[in-house]
Design an enzyme around this catalytic site. Structure first.
Site, PDB file in Angstrom:
ATOM      1  N   GLU A 136       0.852  -1.189   0.000  1.00  0.00           N
ATOM      2  CA  GLU A 136       0.000   0.000   0.000  1.00  0.00           C
ATOM      3  C   GLU A 136       0.891   1.243   0.000  1.00  0.00           C
ATOM      4  OE1 GLU A 136      -2.715   0.472   3.307  1.00  0.00           O
ATOM      5  OE2 GLU A 136      -3.790   2.063   2.270  1.00  0.00           O
ATOM      6  N   GLY A 276       2.796   2.673  10.741  1.00  0.00           N
ATOM      7  CA  GLY A 276       2.568   1.903  11.963  1.00  0.00           C
ATOM      8  C   GLY A 276       2.455   0.410  11.694  1.00  0.00           C
ATOM      9  N   ALA A 277       1.593   0.052  10.774  1.00  0.00           N
ATOM     10  CA  ALA A 277       1.378  -1.357  10.471  1.00  0.00           C
ATOM     11  C   ALA A 277       0.526  -1.462   9.219  1.00  0.00           C
ATOM     12  CB  ALA A 277       0.672  -2.063  11.627  1.00  0.00           C
ATOM     13  N   MET A 278       0.401  -2.693   8.702  1.00  0.00           N
ATOM     14  CA  MET A 278      -0.291  -2.883   7.431  1.00  0.00           C
ATOM     15  C   MET A 278      -1.172  -4.119   7.459  1.00  0.00           C
ATOM     16  SD  MET A 278      -0.846  -1.749   4.459  1.00  0.00           S
ATOM     17  CE  MET A 278      -2.029  -2.561   3.397  1.00  0.00           C
ATOM     18  N   GLU A 279      -2.390  -3.937   6.930  1.00  0.00           N
ATOM     19  CA  GLU A 279      -3.456  -4.931   7.079  1.00  0.00           C
ATOM     20  C   GLU A 279      -3.492  -5.996   5.986  1.00  0.00           C
ATOM     21  OE1 GLU A 279      -3.964  -1.628   6.265  1.00  0.00           O
ATOM     22  OE2 GLU A 279      -5.574  -1.407   4.791  1.00  0.00           O
ATOM     23  N   HIS A 312      -6.751  -2.169  15.102  1.00  0.00           N
ATOM     24  CA  HIS A 312      -6.978  -1.438  13.846  1.00  0.00           C
ATOM     25  C   HIS A 312      -6.716  -2.345  12.638  1.00  0.00           C
ATOM     26  CE1 HIS A 312      -6.837   2.258  11.265  1.00  0.00           C
ATOM     27  NE2 HIS A 312      -6.038   1.490  10.548  1.00  0.00           N
ATOM     28  N   GLU A 313      -5.550  -2.970  12.615  1.00  0.00           N
ATOM     29  CA  GLU A 313      -5.209  -3.803  11.451  1.00  0.00           C
ATOM     30  C   GLU A 313      -6.137  -5.014  11.375  1.00  0.00           C
ATOM     31  OE1 GLU A 313      -3.419  -2.199   9.552  1.00  0.00           O
ATOM     32  OE2 GLU A 313      -2.551  -0.824  11.012  1.00  0.00           O
ATOM     33  N   GLU A 335     -10.003   3.839   6.113  1.00  0.00           N
ATOM     34  CA  GLU A 335      -9.214   4.342   7.245  1.00  0.00           C
ATOM     35  C   GLU A 335     -10.061   5.090   8.276  1.00  0.00           C
ATOM     36  OE1 GLU A 335      -6.586   3.090   7.865  1.00  0.00           O
ATOM     37  OE2 GLU A 335      -5.773   2.400   5.952  1.00  0.00           O
TER      38      GLU A 335
HETATM   39  N1  PHE Z   1      -3.087   0.932   5.772  1.00  0.00           N
HETATM   40  C1  PHE Z   1      -2.213   1.108   6.901  1.00  0.00           C
HETATM   41  C2  PHE Z   1      -3.141   1.345   8.098  1.00  0.00           C
HETATM   42  O1  PHE Z   1      -3.632   0.467   8.655  1.00  0.00           O
HETATM   43  C3  PHE Z   1      -1.285   2.253   6.829  1.00  0.00           C
HETATM   44  C4  PHE Z   1      -0.209   2.146   5.840  1.00  0.00           C
HETATM   45  C5  PHE Z   1      -0.258   2.881   4.687  1.00  0.00           C
HETATM   46  C6  PHE Z   1       0.872   1.334   6.070  1.00  0.00           C
HETATM   47  C7  PHE Z   1       0.746   2.826   3.763  1.00  0.00           C
HETATM   48  C8  PHE Z   1       1.902   1.279   5.172  1.00  0.00           C
HETATM   49  C9  PHE Z   1       1.833   2.028   4.022  1.00  0.00           C
HETATM   50  O2  PHE Z   1      -3.510   2.403   8.450  1.00  0.00           O
HETATM   51 ZN    ZN Z   2      -5.649   1.621   8.578  1.00  0.00          ZN
END
Ligand code: PHE
Ligand code: ZN
Length: 873
Positions: A136, A276-279, A312-313, A335
């Site tokens: 992402e 922070g993190a990625m889903e 969140h994730e 988001e």
């Molecule tokens: N989509 C991720 C979130 O949970 C954020 C994110 C965006 C992480 C782009 C990495 C790169 O909010």
């Molecule tokens: Zn998110």
């Protein structure tokens, strides 16, 4: 690695038309020309040289004769085949273009990439010996050629092969369907994800990792295997993340009826991560800062943040993965909604009023300035140059506020009916913000069309309120007005529907005079009548912060003081105290006589209250930060603001030393007790200590050093060190050195050591920060380390705005260095300069010159270019 773009541009500028700085517009959206129902990926993994073979089943979408366009970014095709044969193809800039006669084809491409050389941390990259992906928003195109847009959903089959010693663990999305050994000490694994997904949710991890394993039984009785993957030495720090994950899974079943949909769920922690993190579907990849914690190294706030981000994730599995976004302009669809969901979760597992205060503080500290500055944009933006710049507080936090507002208007049952319909109607689809509102409307039977303007109109509405009491008629009239200032691209604003939770409170009785009302202000001005107002009324408005606006209420003498002690709604009570503080702070910063007595009295009453819990007390007596005060000034003078804030802190510290000492000493909790009550006591301990130190630095230093030395947990230790870091006392350096000695091998704790010094309220902070940038443990390539030093410093209002401009020079230099490696992270440092126009002339000019210097730098990324050019416009 040579910079491909710069080299090409120098060699033949006229044949390489720059596509870099072109704005993409929401109104230009067109459905994809080609769909890819299935993709198979084959990875021959190696840190320096990874071969990726992609096999795409493509299908013409609709009646057109346009060619197949596959996005790429810094990748070159080694071979391209169409239906098994060599075919004609061409490059159009970074994209691969193939003319196809039929409506279907099998496309095979082969590319070579270097994870070790990938400093942007987008695509496939190396971190601490492991390989991992971040796709992402547009990272997938750095791995393979593909229509890299969220409305192209595919079923993924992944095969990866690599050295079995370096990469004993091979993970991707979905289920592992096979594994085996290969020649030369290599092994392989195959993964298949049954759920069609957009490319931004693809993930792969290869590394020497160990798992904390557990399981969760879903509401329909299915068992899900859970694993949190870390380096083996970090295993003891994963239990809190695991507990949080199970809580989140149960919460989403109970509150939204959402059950997890696969048989396994993996989380991987990496130390180099842009966000922070990625889903990613069933393979969440996390910044290690949001996974690893124990009492000795993580604060209570860190524990809370881990629970929040894990939730969140996880929640994205439905709000993001099962229902995804049609295009990146709809980013808030996933988001904003997911932030709202994680906020509700954190409130439920902790203290709802305290959580609300914290969320509103973030909104005001980050989103309101963004919404009032040159980078202001709607929750659903209209255009972007680089989408990476739109992962903002507006899209995330204001987006969450908009959904909270809709939930308030609908009430819990109708809101739930709406979200149920949203999930069922759009399951497996790429949806829009309009689709979301429509589902809420259809599910609830309530017309919400007027509220859609919250998605399209930028800027924070300003509401003025004046309450008129007619004692003879036993009535009161509330006169309301709204106004939204112009923002870039939106010179004229329309009135917005503004739902204000409002009640009148009796000045004498302190009781609510009638049930709370939800007043929807939807005209430029409006008057609302209250009957049966038998005593002098006090206005309690925008309770719980029901709508993200700035309310300016006309107050009669003593009104805020009274509300600060009586309003039964905790958020409103907090607001009254904060407003009292803000009045004194703004007056002081303007050089007017600032009366601190009402603030001191309100803080005293708060500390002495038997009904308020410690966590609320700590939040309520926290003095607004310099940048929040700056938002209230017509012309910002950082020195005057700082002096005003210090003098109020000193007045409280000296005036209430006894009560503060009592709060500081309140005990009876174990450092390892993570209950909301224990956390609240620790928080109040340090907040009170900070005020004590403002009144008497010597005593404060002694108490802080004692807290530091005695601490059996990071909350007390970091709290004490944060206070010492701003003082001019011998204890300061001793504590900083002791902290360093003890934690120098723990990167996440070392980040705190850098951040505490970059946040220090001292006249020599710029020098300290320059020295820290040359410290052997500083590294610009690790985003956490860069943020802990440069990001924190950019938020240190007084120090960053040092009148000699050295703070600006430092941030610009480090930002330009960072841009060469990681544009996305570098661009996030720009907003510190954004509001330059509001400053006193000398600083404004220095900031403007610094922005000009940045934008003139050769080889600037489009990420930084967009933020800087917009800031100057
Ligand atoms: N989509 C991720 C979130 O949970 C954020 C994110 C965006 C992480 C782009 C990495 C790169 O909010
Ligand atoms: Zn998110």
């Amino acid at each position: 690695m040579a910079d491909i773009r710069t080299t090409a541009a120098v060699a033949a500028p006229e044949t390489q038309p720059s596509t870099e700085h072109v704005a993409i517009r929401r109104e230009d959206y067109r459905p994809p020309d080609w769909l890819v129902p299935e993709i198979s990926l084959d990875f021959q993994l190696d840190a320096d040289r990874t071969i990726v073979r992609g096999t795409l089943q493509v299908e013409r979408n609709g009646d057109h004769d346009r060619p197949l366009r596959l996005d790429g970014d810094e990748i070159a095709a080694l071979s391209v085949k169409v239906d098994g044969a060599d075919a004609d193809w061409r490059m159009d800039g970074p994209a691969l273009v193939i003319d196809l006669a039929g409506d279907r084809a099998t496309i095979e491409t082969e590319v070579e990439i270097s994870p070790a050389a990938n400093t942007k941390l987008m695509g496939l990259y190396a971190s601490g010996g492991m390989l991992c992906t971040q796709c992402e928003a547009e990272g997938f195109r750095r791995i393979t050629f593909f229509p890299d847009r969220p409305d192209v959903l595919s079923k993924y089959h992944v095969r990866m092969e690599g050295n079995a010693t370096l990469f004993p663990v091979l993970l991707s999305n979905g289920n592992r369907i096979a594994l085996g050994d290969a020649a030369e000490g290599r092994h392989w694994a195959e993964w298949q994800d049954p759920f069609p997904k957009p490319s931004y949710l693809f993930a792969l991890v290869a590394g020497d990792l160990e798992a904390n394993r557990d399981s969760f039984t879903t509401m329909s009785g299915r068992q899900v295997d859970l694993a949190i993957w870390v380096r083996s030495s970090d295993l003891p720090k994963t239990q809190h993340a695991m507990d949080s994950l199970k809580l989140a899974m149960a919460w989403d079943e109970r509150v939204y009826g959402r059950e997890y949909d696969l048989d396994l769920f993996n989380i991987v922690a990496v130390s180099d991560f842009n966000m922070g993190a990625m889903e990613n579907k069933s393979l969440n990849i996390f910044n290690s800062a949001y996974v690893l914690a124990d009492q000795d190294t993580a604060t209570d706030a860190d524990f809370d943040n881990i629970a929040r981000v894990v939730a969140h994730e996880y929640f994205h599995n439905w709000s993001g993965d099962r229902v995804t976004c049609r295009d990146w302009f709809q980013l808030s669809l996933k988001e904003g909604f997911t932030v709202f969901r994680d906020q509700s979760f954190s409130a439920d597992v902790g203290s709802p009023p305290v959580k609300r205060i914290e969320d509103v503080r973030v909104l005001r500290a980050v989103q309101f300035p963004e919404d009032a500055g040159p980078l202001a944009h709607p929750v659903r933006p209209d255009s972007y140059i680089e989408i990476g710049n739109f992962y903002t507080a507006t899209v995330y936090n204001k987006g969450a506020e908009v959904i909270r507002m809709l939930a308030t208007v609908l009430g819990p049952e109708k809101f739930r009916a709406g979200t149920d319909l949203y999930f069922s109607r759009h399951d497996g689809e790429a949806a829009t913000c309009d689709d979301f509102v429509k589902a809420l409307e259809d599910g609830s039977g309530v017309d919400l069309s007027a509220f859609k303007i919250w998605y399209s109109q930028a800027g924070t509405p300003k509401v003025t309120a004046r309450l008129e009491h007619d004692a003879a008629a036993n009535a009161a009239t509330l006169h309301l007005e709204q106004k939204v200032d112009p923002t870039p691209g939106q010179p004229v604003k329309a009135p917005m529907p503004i739902p204000l939770r409002t009640v009148l409170i009796g000045a004498e009785s302190g009781a609510e005079l009638a049930p709370e009302r939800l007043i929807v202000l939807d005209e430029p001005r409006q008057s609302v009548r209250f009957d049966n107002v038998s005593e002098l009324p006090l206005l309690s408005i925008n309770r719980g912060f029901s709508v993200p606006v700035v309310v300016k209420a006309e107050r009669r003498p003593g009104e805020l003081e009274r509300l600060a002690q009586t309003d039964p709604e905790p958020f409103a009570r907090y607001e009254a105290i904060q407003e009292l503080m803000m009045r004194a702070l703004v007056a002081g910063a303007r050089g007017e006589a600032a009366d601190s007595a009402p603030v001191v009295a309100a803080v005293a009453a708060t500390l002495q209250s038997n009904s308020l819990d410690p966590a609320f007390k700590a939040e309520a007596i926290l003095i607004p930060g310099d940048s929040m005060i700056a938002e209230r000034m017509d012309e910002v003078d950082p020195d005057a603001i700082h002096a005003s804030r210090e003098s109020l802190r000193e007045a409280i510290g000296t005036g209430l030393s006894g009560a503060l000492l009592g709060a500081h000493r309140s005990d009876g909790v174990e450092g390892h007790d993570l209950s909301p009550r224990a956390k609240g006591i620790r928080r109040l301990r340090t907040v009170a200590l900070g005020l004590l130190a403002a009144g008497d630095p010597q005593q404060g230093a002694a108490l802080a050093k004692a807290q530091f030395d005695r601490a059996d947990n990071m909350t007390d230790r970091q709290g004490a060190l944060g206070i010492l870091a701003s003082l001019d006392v011998p204890e300061r350096q001793a504590a900083l050195d002791a902290f360093y000695e003890r934690f120098q091998d723990d990167p996440l704790v070392l980040d705190k050591w850098f951040a505490l010094q970059a946040a220090a309220q001292r006249s020599d902070t710029v020098d300290q920060v320059l020295r820290l940038a040359a410290h052997p443990d500083f590294t610009i390539s690790n985003p956490n380390r860069l943020r802990s030093l440069a990001g924190t410093f950019g938020g240190n209002h007084w120090a960053f705005h040092s009148p000699d401009g050295r703070g600006y020079a430092f941030l610009a230099d480090i930002l330009l260095d960072a841009d060469k490696l990681n544009p996305q992270v570098a661009a996030r440092l720009v907003p510190a300069f954004g509001r330059w126009r509001r400053f006193e002339p000398k600083r404004a000019e220095l900031m403007r010159q610094t922005l000009e210097r940045i934008v003139a730098a050769p080889g600037l990324s489009k990420d930084v270019f967009e933020q800087v050019s917009k800031s100057l416009a």
